[in-house]
Design a protein around this motif. Structure first.
Motif, PDB file in Angstrom:
ATOM      1  N   ALA A   1      -9.423 -40.641 -27.939  1.00 49.83           N
ATOM      2  CA  ALA A   1     -10.582 -39.783 -27.696  1.00 49.83           C
ATOM      3  C   ALA A   1     -10.891 -39.720 -26.195  1.00 49.83           C
ATOM      4  N   ALA A   2     -10.790 -40.865 -25.526  1.00 52.03           N
ATOM      5  CA  ALA A   2     -11.057 -40.897 -24.081  1.00 52.03           C
ATOM      6  C   ALA A   2     -10.073 -39.999 -23.324  1.00 52.03           C
ATOM      7  N   ALA A   3      -8.789 -40.068 -23.692  1.00 52.66           N
ATOM      8  CA  ALA A   3      -7.784 -39.232 -23.032  1.00 52.66           C
ATOM      9  C   ALA A   3      -8.053 -37.756 -23.285  1.00 52.66           C
ATOM     10  N   TRP A   4      -8.451 -37.439 -24.500  1.00 53.07           N
ATOM     11  CA  TRP A   4      -8.747 -36.056 -24.872  1.00 53.07           C
ATOM     12  C   TRP A   4      -9.955 -35.536 -24.062  1.00 53.07           C
ATOM     13  N   LEU A   5     -10.985 -36.343 -23.967  1.00 51.69           N
ATOM     14  CA  LEU A   5     -12.176 -35.931 -23.214  1.00 51.69           C
ATOM     15  C   LEU A   5     -11.863 -35.788 -21.723  1.00 51.69           C
ATOM     16  N   ARG A   6     -11.047 -36.689 -21.185  1.00 48.38           N
ATOM     17  CA  ARG A   6     -10.661 -36.560 -19.771  1.00 48.38           C
ATOM     18  C   ARG A   6      -9.948 -35.236 -19.530  1.00 48.38           C
ATOM     19  N   ALA A   7      -9.042 -34.897 -20.416  1.00 44.18           N
ATOM     20  CA  ALA A   7      -8.305 -33.639 -20.260  1.00 44.18           C
ATOM     21  C   ALA A   7      -9.248 -32.444 -20.315  1.00 44.18           C
TER      22      ALA A   7
ATOM     23  N   GLU B   1     -19.317 -39.658 -15.520  1.00 42.07           N
ATOM     24  CA  GLU B   1     -18.815 -40.703 -14.621  1.00 42.07           C
ATOM     25  C   GLU B   1     -19.575 -42.019 -14.770  1.00 42.07           C
ATOM     26  N   ARG B   2     -20.640 -42.035 -15.564  1.00 48.86           N
ATOM     27  CA  ARG B   2     -21.374 -43.277 -15.803  1.00 48.86           C
ATOM     28  C   ARG B   2     -21.255 -43.745 -17.247  1.00 48.86           C
ATOM     29  N   LEU B   3     -20.175 -43.349 -17.926  1.00 52.39           N
ATOM     30  CA  LEU B   3     -19.959 -43.776 -19.303  1.00 52.39           C
ATOM     31  C   LEU B   3     -18.691 -44.606 -19.412  1.00 52.39           C
ATOM     32  N   VAL B   4     -18.810 -45.729 -20.110  1.00 52.79           N
ATOM     33  CA  VAL B   4     -17.673 -46.548 -20.540  1.00 52.79           C
ATOM     34  C   VAL B   4     -17.691 -46.525 -22.058  1.00 52.79           C
ATOM     35  N   LEU B   5     -16.535 -46.350 -22.689  1.00 53.22           N
ATOM     36  CA  LEU B   5     -16.470 -46.282 -24.145  1.00 53.22           C
ATOM     37  C   LEU B   5     -16.085 -47.641 -24.713  1.00 53.22           C
ATOM     38  N   ALA B   6     -16.742 -48.023 -25.824  1.00 42.63           N
ATOM     39  CA  ALA B   6     -16.540 -49.350 -26.403  1.00 42.63           C
ATOM     40  C   ALA B   6     -16.896 -49.321 -27.886  1.00 42.63           C
ATOM     41  N   PRO B   7     -16.536 -50.348 -28.637  1.00 45.79           N
ATOM     42  CA  PRO B   7     -17.086 -50.500 -29.993  1.00 45.79           C
ATOM     43  C   PRO B   7     -18.593 -50.745 -29.925  1.00 45.79           C
ATOM     44  N   ASP B   8     -19.257 -50.598 -31.067  1.00 47.25           N
ATOM     45  CA  ASP B   8     -20.696 -50.866 -31.107  1.00 47.25           C
ATOM     46  C   ASP B   8     -21.008 -52.296 -30.702  1.00 47.25           C
ATOM     47  N   CYS B   9     -20.179 -53.236 -31.129  1.00 46.56           N
ATOM     48  CA  CYS B   9     -20.463 -54.656 -30.952  1.00 46.56           C
ATOM     49  C   CYS B   9     -19.129 -55.389 -30.917  1.00 46.56           C
ATOM     50  N   GLY B  10     -19.168 -56.714 -31.009  1.00 52.53           N
ATOM     51  CA  GLY B  10     -17.944 -57.481 -31.085  1.00 52.53           C
ATOM     52  C   GLY B  10     -17.187 -57.179 -32.371  1.00 52.53           C
ATOM     53  N   MET B  11     -15.838 -57.270 -32.314  1.00 52.36           N
ATOM     54  CA  MET B  11     -14.994 -56.871 -33.443  1.00 52.36           C
ATOM     55  C   MET B  11     -14.488 -58.059 -34.259  1.00 52.36           C
ATOM     56  N   LYS B  12     -15.008 -59.251 -34.033  1.00 50.63           N
ATOM     57  CA  LYS B  12     -14.386 -60.457 -34.574  1.00 50.63           C
ATOM     58  C   LYS B  12     -14.339 -60.505 -36.096  1.00 50.63           C
ATOM     59  N   TYR B  13     -15.228 -59.781 -36.790  1.00 48.56           N
ATOM     60  CA  TYR B  13     -15.264 -59.847 -38.245  1.00 48.56           C
ATOM     61  C   TYR B  13     -14.356 -58.813 -38.908  1.00 48.56           C
TER      62      TYR B  13
ATOM     63  N   PHE C   1     -14.419 -42.007 -18.452  1.00 47.10           N
ATOM     64  CA  PHE C   1     -14.387 -42.615 -19.783  1.00 47.10           C
ATOM     65  C   PHE C   1     -13.442 -43.816 -19.885  1.00 47.10           C
ATOM     66  N   PRO C   2     -13.557 -44.797 -19.002  1.00 49.65           N
ATOM     67  CA  PRO C   2     -12.766 -46.018 -19.195  1.00 49.65           C
ATOM     68  C   PRO C   2     -13.160 -46.678 -20.512  1.00 49.65           C
ATOM     69  N   THR C   3     -12.236 -47.421 -21.088  1.00 50.15           N
ATOM     70  CA  THR C   3     -12.437 -48.005 -22.418  1.00 50.15           C
ATOM     71  C   THR C   3     -12.390 -49.527 -22.345  1.00 50.15           C
ATOM     72  N   SER C   4     -13.152 -50.164 -23.237  1.00 48.95           N
ATOM     73  CA  SER C   4     -13.290 -51.620 -23.179  1.00 48.95           C
ATOM     74  C   SER C   4     -13.732 -52.158 -24.524  1.00 48.95           C
ATOM     75  N   LEU C   5     -13.448 -53.417 -24.795  1.00 47.26           N
ATOM     76  CA  LEU C   5     -14.147 -54.153 -25.843  1.00 47.26           C
ATOM     77  C   LEU C   5     -15.566 -54.448 -25.373  1.00 47.26           C
ATOM     78  N   VAL C   6     -16.457 -54.717 -26.324  1.00 48.99           N
ATOM     79  CA  VAL C   6     -17.739 -55.318 -25.955  1.00 48.99           C
ATOM     80  C   VAL C   6     -17.517 -56.781 -25.581  1.00 48.99           C
TER      81      VAL C   6
END
Length: 340
Positions: free
Chosen positions: A331-337, A303-315, A3-8
């Motif tokens: 949430a990612a840390a909780w799910l990893r545990a 192992e094939r999931l990356v977590l992100a916002p739905d879309c860009g957050m600029k607004y 569950f690595p995390t990223s912006l879109v």
């Protein structure tokens, strides 16, 4: 890491840099919109660098694993690249319908599309030098740019899209050579224009990715939540990307409540799963975000999931965006545990 995390892609630009009121009250510009910047031209580049560094530090503080430059230097996700190409007249723009059906000024294609120089390479180098974490940069996709232009040269929508694909291919290769870990193509118009997407969408994306050896992603969405409020029950174009040569596919599920069973058709692809609802000003709890992740787990291995916002957050307001990202990393840390 699970569950690595990223912006879109985008993060909110500061009010001292860009007129966020004017930005919010219009559709994303397809031609240049220099009137949006609050800073005088002589100082704009320095101000954009400073704001980009703030966005990078905010992502680090929120705990993201994969960082972008926040697209801070851009007026929209697509126009900075699309207006830097040869073969395009931006001083005498054409017109095309946006995804809401309204006419919008767009680049007018008057000759063969060519990339005259790297467009985002210096942005990537600044990002790479500013963090030790994994970095991603976004480029507008060739299909989407072809739908956001008036063609007065090619006479064929597919040929126009392939012309854009050639320019994108050169840019992607230069971005990886400059140190990108991931390059993402933004292709929201695959969803907005499903008929031509079915005809040649995957073909032009694969041309844009031809000969590329780094990790690549394709992002599809239903439009910025601040502008397009309603969501259809599902994607009009998604399973077809199983035939795309990209490694990752970025989709939204939070606002739409997407039935994640459709992800079974994308076996082998990493899914960048949109789990933050950008239409809701409230900051989600980690439990809410984790529940959205769990909806996908029957169909996509963890192992094939990356977590992100739905879309860009600029607004979004900056504090709201930061709070939502912090909830996502919690949430990612909780799910990893749980999983380990």
């Amino acid at each position: 890491m699970l569950f690595p995390t990223s912006l879109v892609g985008s993060y909110p630009q500061p009010d001292w840099l860009i007129d966020r009121g004017r930005l919010r009250d219009r559709f994303p510009p397809r031609v240049r919109a220099r009137e949006l910047w609050r800073v005088e031209p002589a100082y704009l580049e320095e101000a954009q660098q400073d704001a980009t560094l703030l966005a990078i530090r905010a992502q680090e503080e929120a705990g993201l694993d994969i960082l972008t430059d926040g697209e801070i230097r851009r007026e929209s996700y697509s126009n900075r690249f699309a207006t830097a190409l040869d073969g395009v007249d931006i001083d005498n723009p054409g017109s095309a319908l946006d995804r809401s059906g309204h006419p919008n000024p767009v680049p007018r294609v008057t000759g063969p599309i060519r990339r005259r120089h790297p467009v985002e390479v210096e942005d990537l180098r600044f990002l790479r030098a500013s963090t030790s974490r994994t970095v991603k940069i976004t480029v507008p996709g060739p299909f989407t740019m072809s739908q956001q232009a008036q063609d007065d040269y090619y006479g064929s929508p597919e040929k126009l899209a392939l012309g854009y694909a050639e320019a994108v291919n050169e840019e992607i290769k230069d971005l990886f050579a400059a140190g990108a870990d991931i390059v993402q193509l933004d292709e929201p118009y695959l969803q907005a224009r499903p008929d031509p997407a079915h005809q040649y969408g995957v073909k032009v994306i694969n041309r844009a990715l031809e000969g590329v050896t780094g990790t690549t992603a394709v992002h599809l969405c239903f439009g910025y939540a601040a502008i397009i409020h309603e969501r259809p029950p599902g994607y009009s174009f998604l399973p077809e990307l199983a035939e795309c040569s990209c490694d990752q596919i970025s989709i939204e599920t939070a606002q739409s409540g997407l039935d994640c069973s459709v992800l079974s058709a994308l076996d082998g692809k990493t899914i960048i799963l949109g789990v933050l609802d950008l239409n809701d000003p409230a900051v989600e709890t980690r439990e809410t975000v984790a529940a959205r992740v769990r909806r996908a787990l029957p169909y996509v291995p963890a192992e094939r999931l990356v977590l992100a916002p739905d879309c860009g957050m600029k607004y979004l307001p900056r504090d709201t965006a930061f709070g939502k990202l912090t909830a996502m990393t919690a949430a990612a840390a909780w799910l990893r545990a749980e999983m380990t």
